[in-house]
Design an enzyme around this catalytic site. Structure first.
Site, PDB file in Angstrom:
ATOM      1  N   CYS A  33     -10.121   9.737   7.327  1.00 42.71           N
ATOM      2  CA  CYS A  33     -10.104   8.888   8.532  1.00 42.71           C
ATOM      3  C   CYS A  33     -11.194   9.167   9.568  1.00 42.71           C
ATOM      4  O   CYS A  33     -11.848   8.232  10.019  1.00 42.71           O
ATOM      5  CB  CYS A  33      -8.747   9.008   9.212  1.00 42.71           C
ATOM      6  SG  CYS A  33      -7.435   8.348   8.181  1.00 42.71           S
ATOM      7  N   LEU A  91     -10.276  13.114  18.878  1.00 44.57           N
ATOM      8  CA  LEU A  91      -9.878  14.334  18.144  1.00 44.57           C
ATOM      9  C   LEU A  91     -11.092  14.939  17.437  1.00 44.57           C
ATOM     10  O   LEU A  91     -11.338  16.145  17.520  1.00 44.57           O
ATOM     11  CB  LEU A  91      -8.780  13.996  17.121  1.00 44.57           C
ATOM     12  CG  LEU A  91      -7.418  13.647  17.715  1.00 44.57           C
ATOM     13  CD1 LEU A  91      -6.497  13.050  16.665  1.00 44.57           C
ATOM     14  CD2 LEU A  91      -6.775  14.886  18.347  1.00 44.57           C
ATOM     15  N   GLY A 126       0.843  -1.202   0.000  1.00 46.19           N
ATOM     16  CA  GLY A 126       0.000   0.000   0.000  1.00 46.19           C
ATOM     17  C   GLY A 126       0.874   1.246   0.000  1.00 46.19           C
ATOM     18  O   GLY A 126       1.518   1.555   0.999  1.00 46.19           O
ATOM     19  N   ARG A 180     -13.110  29.175   8.108  1.00 46.85           N
ATOM     20  CA  ARG A 180     -11.981  28.737   8.941  1.00 46.85           C
ATOM     21  C   ARG A 180     -11.559  29.803   9.947  1.00 46.85           C
ATOM     22  O   ARG A 180     -10.564  29.618  10.659  1.00 46.85           O
ATOM     23  CB  ARG A 180     -10.784  28.385   8.049  1.00 46.85           C
ATOM     24  CG  ARG A 180     -11.041  27.228   7.103  1.00 46.85           C
ATOM     25  CD  ARG A 180     -11.045  25.902   7.826  1.00 46.85           C
ATOM     26  NE  ARG A 180     -11.380  24.794   6.931  1.00 46.85           N
ATOM     27  CZ  ARG A 180     -11.349  23.535   7.312  1.00 46.85           C
ATOM     28  NH1 ARG A 180     -11.020  23.191   8.533  1.00 46.85           N
ATOM     29  NH2 ARG A 180     -11.688  22.587   6.473  1.00 46.85           N
ATOM     30  N   VAL A 235      -0.244   6.920   3.848  1.00 46.32           N
ATOM     31  CA  VAL A 235       0.474   6.385   5.006  1.00 46.32           C
ATOM     32  C   VAL A 235       1.721   5.617   4.568  1.00 46.32           C
ATOM     33  O   VAL A 235       2.829   5.880   5.027  1.00 46.32           O
ATOM     34  CB  VAL A 235      -0.455   5.481   5.848  1.00 46.32           C
ATOM     35  CG1 VAL A 235       0.326   4.719   6.894  1.00 46.32           C
ATOM     36  CG2 VAL A 235      -1.515   6.328   6.527  1.00 46.32           C
ATOM     37  N   PHE A 269      -8.924  19.142   2.505  1.00 47.03           N
ATOM     38  CA  PHE A 269      -9.668  19.020   3.758  1.00 47.03           C
ATOM     39  C   PHE A 269      -8.990  19.743   4.906  1.00 47.03           C
ATOM     40  O   PHE A 269      -9.602  20.033   5.926  1.00 47.03           O
ATOM     41  CB  PHE A 269      -9.954  17.545   4.094  1.00 47.03           C
ATOM     42  CG  PHE A 269      -8.850  16.801   4.778  1.00 47.03           C
ATOM     43  CD1 PHE A 269      -8.784  16.747   6.166  1.00 47.03           C
ATOM     44  CD2 PHE A 269      -7.878  16.141   4.044  1.00 47.03           C
ATOM     45  CE1 PHE A 269      -7.763  16.053   6.805  1.00 47.03           C
ATOM     46  CE2 PHE A 269      -6.861  15.440   4.675  1.00 47.03           C
ATOM     47  CZ  PHE A 269      -6.802  15.401   6.060  1.00 47.03           C
ATOM     48  N   LYS A 270      -7.701  20.039   4.726  1.00 46.76           N
ATOM     49  CA  LYS A 270      -6.978  20.875   5.683  1.00 46.76           C
ATOM     50  C   LYS A 270      -5.800  21.495   4.946  1.00 46.76           C
ATOM     51  O   LYS A 270      -5.511  21.098   3.805  1.00 46.76           O
ATOM     52  CB  LYS A 270      -6.508  20.048   6.888  1.00 46.76           C
ATOM     53  CG  LYS A 270      -5.456  19.016   6.521  1.00 46.76           C
ATOM     54  CD  LYS A 270      -5.238  17.976   7.587  1.00 46.76           C
ATOM     55  CE  LYS A 270      -4.403  18.466   8.725  1.00 46.76           C
ATOM     56  NZ  LYS A 270      -3.820  17.344   9.506  1.00 46.76           N
TER      57      LYS A 270
HETATM   58  N1  LIG Z   1      -4.389   9.070   5.547  1.00 41.66           N
HETATM   59  C1  LIG Z   1      -4.097   9.230   6.821  1.00 41.66           C
HETATM   60  O1  LIG Z   1      -3.885  10.335   7.305  1.00 41.66           O
HETATM   61  C2  LIG Z   1      -4.040   8.035   7.753  1.00 41.66           C
HETATM   62  C3  LIG Z   1      -3.462   8.197   9.016  1.00 41.66           C
HETATM   63  C4  LIG Z   1      -3.385   7.089   9.840  1.00 41.66           C
HETATM   64  C5  LIG Z   1      -3.899   5.872   9.439  1.00 41.66           C
HETATM   65  N2  LIG Z   1      -4.484   5.749   8.210  1.00 41.66           N
HETATM   66  C6  LIG Z   1      -4.973   4.430   7.826  1.00 41.66           C
HETATM   67  O2  LIG Z   1      -3.979   3.827   6.992  1.00 41.66           O
HETATM   68  C7  LIG Z   1      -4.591   3.035   5.974  1.00 41.66           C
HETATM   69  C8  LIG Z   1      -4.149   3.514   4.605  1.00 41.66           C
HETATM   70  O3  LIG Z   1      -4.615   4.844   4.427  1.00 41.66           O
HETATM   71  P1  LIG Z   1      -4.108   5.763   3.238  1.00 41.66           P
HETATM   72  O4  LIG Z   1      -4.646   7.114   3.476  1.00 41.66           O
HETATM   73  O5  LIG Z   1      -2.650   5.569   3.038  1.00 41.66           O
HETATM   74  O6  LIG Z   1      -4.891   5.067   2.011  1.00 41.66           O
HETATM   75  P2  LIG Z   1      -4.608   5.271   0.473  1.00 41.66           P
HETATM   76  O7  LIG Z   1      -5.888   4.988  -0.222  1.00 41.66           O
HETATM   77  O8  LIG Z   1      -3.905   6.564   0.224  1.00 41.66           O
HETATM   78  O9  LIG Z   1      -3.554   4.107   0.113  1.00 41.66           O
HETATM   79  C9  LIG Z   1      -3.848   2.752   0.141  1.00 41.66           C
HETATM   80  C10 LIG Z   1      -3.117   2.089  -1.015  1.00 41.66           C
HETATM   81  O10 LIG Z   1      -3.251   0.678  -0.899  1.00 41.66           O
HETATM   82  C11 LIG Z   1      -3.285   0.151  -2.194  1.00 41.66           C
HETATM   83  N3  LIG Z   1      -3.806  -1.221  -2.158  1.00 41.66           N
HETATM   84  C12 LIG Z   1      -5.068  -1.623  -1.864  1.00 41.66           C
HETATM   85  N4  LIG Z   1      -5.128  -2.969  -1.905  1.00 41.66           N
HETATM   86  C13 LIG Z   1      -3.896  -3.419  -2.228  1.00 41.66           C
HETATM   87  C14 LIG Z   1      -3.323  -4.718  -2.399  1.00 41.66           C
HETATM   88  N5  LIG Z   1      -4.032  -5.821  -2.227  1.00 41.66           N
HETATM   89  N6  LIG Z   1      -2.021  -4.797  -2.724  1.00 41.66           N
HETATM   90  C15 LIG Z   1      -1.272  -3.686  -2.873  1.00 41.66           C
HETATM   91  N7  LIG Z   1      -1.754  -2.435  -2.714  1.00 41.66           N
HETATM   92  C16 LIG Z   1      -3.045  -2.302  -2.388  1.00 41.66           C
HETATM   93  C17 LIG Z   1      -4.148   1.130  -2.963  1.00 41.66           C
HETATM   94  O11 LIG Z   1      -3.949   1.021  -4.364  1.00 41.66           O
HETATM   95  C18 LIG Z   1      -3.677   2.474  -2.391  1.00 41.66           C
HETATM   96  O12 LIG Z   1      -2.645   3.046  -3.175  1.00 41.66           O
HETATM   97  C19 LIG Z   1      -6.093   3.133   6.223  1.00 41.66           C
HETATM   98  O13 LIG Z   1      -6.487   2.065   7.038  1.00 41.66           O
HETATM   99  C20 LIG Z   1      -6.234   4.432   6.988  1.00 41.66           C
HETATM  100  O14 LIG Z   1      -7.364   4.445   7.816  1.00 41.66           O
HETATM  101  C21 LIG Z   1      -4.536   6.796   7.359  1.00 41.66           C
END
Ligand SMILES: NC(=O)c1ccc[n+]([C@@H]2O[C@H](COP(=O)([O-])OP(=O)(O)OC[C@H]3O[C@@H](n4cnc5c(N)ncnc54)[C@H](O)[C@@H]3O)[C@@H](O)[C@H]2O)c1
Length: 458
Positions: free
Chosen positions: A275, A226, A11, A432, A15, A337-338
């Site tokens: 999130c 939060l 992924g 804001r 993150v 969003f921010k």
């Molecule tokens: N965005 C944030 O600020 C944040 C902060 C903390 C936690 N999180 C959590 O982290 C996780 C990821 O969030 P994000 O914002 O990075 O999501 P995102 O959508 O930006 O990235 C997820 C990535 O995973 C890839 N993916 C999905 N299935 C896959 C697979 N089987 N194999 C390989 N790649 C695959 C997608 O193509 C995508 O690029 C979520 O659970 C989210 O809740 C996000």
């Protein structure tokens, strides 16, 4: 001591990318590979125009990419060649079937678990980086152990607490790193391996450990708390508008209580991002599932107040502009969003833009980093929309400006110049509360902040 590990992250999103870039920089002896099914995203990570905007990210990538940080699409090879596998795939809200609109959609996550099982040729530590319902690690373990193949899979929970817009700083100087594990011998051993990686740059006392379920739940609860603060102050902003109290003054007075603290007490059009809403709804769904309907209702109200705040903003605009927006041209400053991100997922600005189109207004969307995402979000929306990065040009010929993201640059624009080029009476709706309202009023604008009396020339 330098740790040498082969680390994979599945992924490459908001993150996965920044988290692994920081691990690669802080642990130069580790080899870090990030894989994704989205070939375009991987291509962007390997180019000069990264798929996401984060202050400090480009520099971090520049220092590590091609040295000990690699972005690839070959997931199977990645699983085969690495010992520690972070899973950072998306876990959106389910849109179908049981739990639609509430529960987490775990199909990306489960697909990953099955891929790990299928392609592993040795034992692995699997680290949940995604935000997941409590007890998901149990399902991960069950899948990984469903075909006995001599490999041991140890599942850890290591939720990510960084915030978009400050991701690199948050990752370099985290308030805490949480590692949840099974309390078995192999669970504790795996926990130590991950702890050793973080100790390369995080002070030992900031790395906390817990049982795996507490760790999974803590992330949902942190986001719920939060968001709850934002909804609390926003609920009070509505009361301020009825009583001539000023939300900034109330927030300052309340936040100076050391038991409460000043952070996350800024009133606005509400929270967004991928999130907060999804994680609270996930929490609500879990509570309902366990028969805790009062607890579920309590947390659900945080999301409802957020929706109320956005709708209230539209109604205030409508009321101020003589109860019709039809045919009027409204400039939107900020759609992310921010501030300091280009992310528009669940952005209140997107909701407000759509509502303005429903009122048959014409809208001009301006933002320094989020226009590509905004175009794709607004795709299919009916009505007249245009996009203009320059905030001055965006406001030309408009009846009103709505400030929807707290970008620093909006504070210091030449408002005389902007006022001159707008249709009169000219309105500013500061969603804001970042502008100098008195100054804008003195120039001639009718100014509508959030949670404060409006300044109007009528
Ligand atoms: N965005 C944030 O600020 C944040 C902060 C903390 C936690 N999180 C959590 O982290 C996780 C990821 O969030 P994000 O914002 O990075 O999501 P995102 O959508 O930006 O990235 C997820 C990535 O995973 C890839 N993916 C999905 N299935 C896959 C697979 N089987 N194999 C390989 N790649 C695959 C997608 O193509 C995508 O690029 C979520 O659970 C989210 O809740 C996000």
């Amino acid at each position: 001591m330098n740790v040498k590990k082969n680390i994979l992250c599945i992924g490459a999103g908001y993150v996965g990318g920044p988290t692994m870039a920081v691990i690669a920089r802080k642990c130069p002896h580790c080899r870090v590979t990030v894989v994704d099914t989205d070939a375009k995203r991987i291509e962007a990570w390997n180019s000069d125009s990264l798929p996401i905007y984060e202050p400090g990210l480009a520099e971090t990538i520049q220092q590590t990419r091609g040295k000990n940080l690699f972005f690839r699409t070959d997931i199977e090879r990645g699983i085969r060649e690495n010992d520690i596998i972070f899973v950072s795939v998306n876990t959106p809200t389910k849109t179908f079937g049981v739990g639609a609109g509430m529960a987490a959609d775990l199909h990306y996550w489960e697909k990953t678990a099955r891929q790990i099982l299928e392609h592993s040729q040795s034992s692995k530590i699997v680290v949940e980086k995604c935000t997941l319902p409590v007890k998901t690690a149990l399902a991960m373990e069950r899948i990984l152990k469903s075909v006995p193949n001599g490999n041991n899979f140890e599942v850890l929970s290591n939720p990510e607490f960084m915030a978009e817009g400050t991701a690199i700083k948050d990752l370099e100087y985290p308030d805490r790193v949480l590692i949840g594990s099974r309390e078995t011998e192999s669970g504790l051993k795996a926990r130590d391996v991950l702890t050793e990686i973080y100790t390369q740059w995080v002070p030992r006392e900031k790395i906390i450990t817990s049982n795996i379920w507490s760790s999974e739940l803590s992330k949902l609860v942190a986001n719920a708390f939060l968001a709850q603060r934002i909804s609390s102050i926003n609920a009070i902003s509505a009361l301020c508008e009825k009583t001539e109290a000023d939300i900034k003054e109330v927030s300052k007075a309340v936040g100076m209580d050391s038991r409460i603290g000043p952070k996350f007490l800024e009133s606005s059009i509400g929270f967004g991002g991928s999130c907060f809403k999804k994680d609270i709804l996930n929490l609500v769904y879990l509570c309902r599932n366990y028969g805790l309907s009062e607890v579920a209702a309590y947390w659900e109200s945080v999301v409802r107040i957020n929706e109320y705040q956005q709708e209230r903003f539209i109604l205030n605009m409508l009321g101020a502009m003589f109860n019709t927006l039809s045919g009027k041209k409204i400039c939107i400053w900020g759609v992310a969003f921010k501030a300091n991100t280009g992310d528009t997922r669940e952005s209140p600005a997107i909701y407000i833009a759509r509502r303005l189109l429903e009122e048959k207004a014409e809208i001009v969307i301006s933002d320094p980093y989020a226009l590509v995402n905004a175009r794709s979000d607004m795709n299919g929306a009916e009505g007249r929309i245009s996009y203009e990065e320059d905030p001055y040009k965006a406001a030309w010929g408009c009846h009103a400006i709505a400030v929807l993201t707290e970008w620093e640059q909006y504070k210091s624009l030449d408002f005389h110049n902007i006022f001159r080029e707008m249709i009169k009476p000219a309105f500013i709706f500061d969603g804001r509360n970042i502008l100098d309202h008195q100054r804008c009023f003195n120039i001639g604008f009718n100014v509508y902040p959030i949670g404060k009396p409006p300044l109007t020339h009528f």
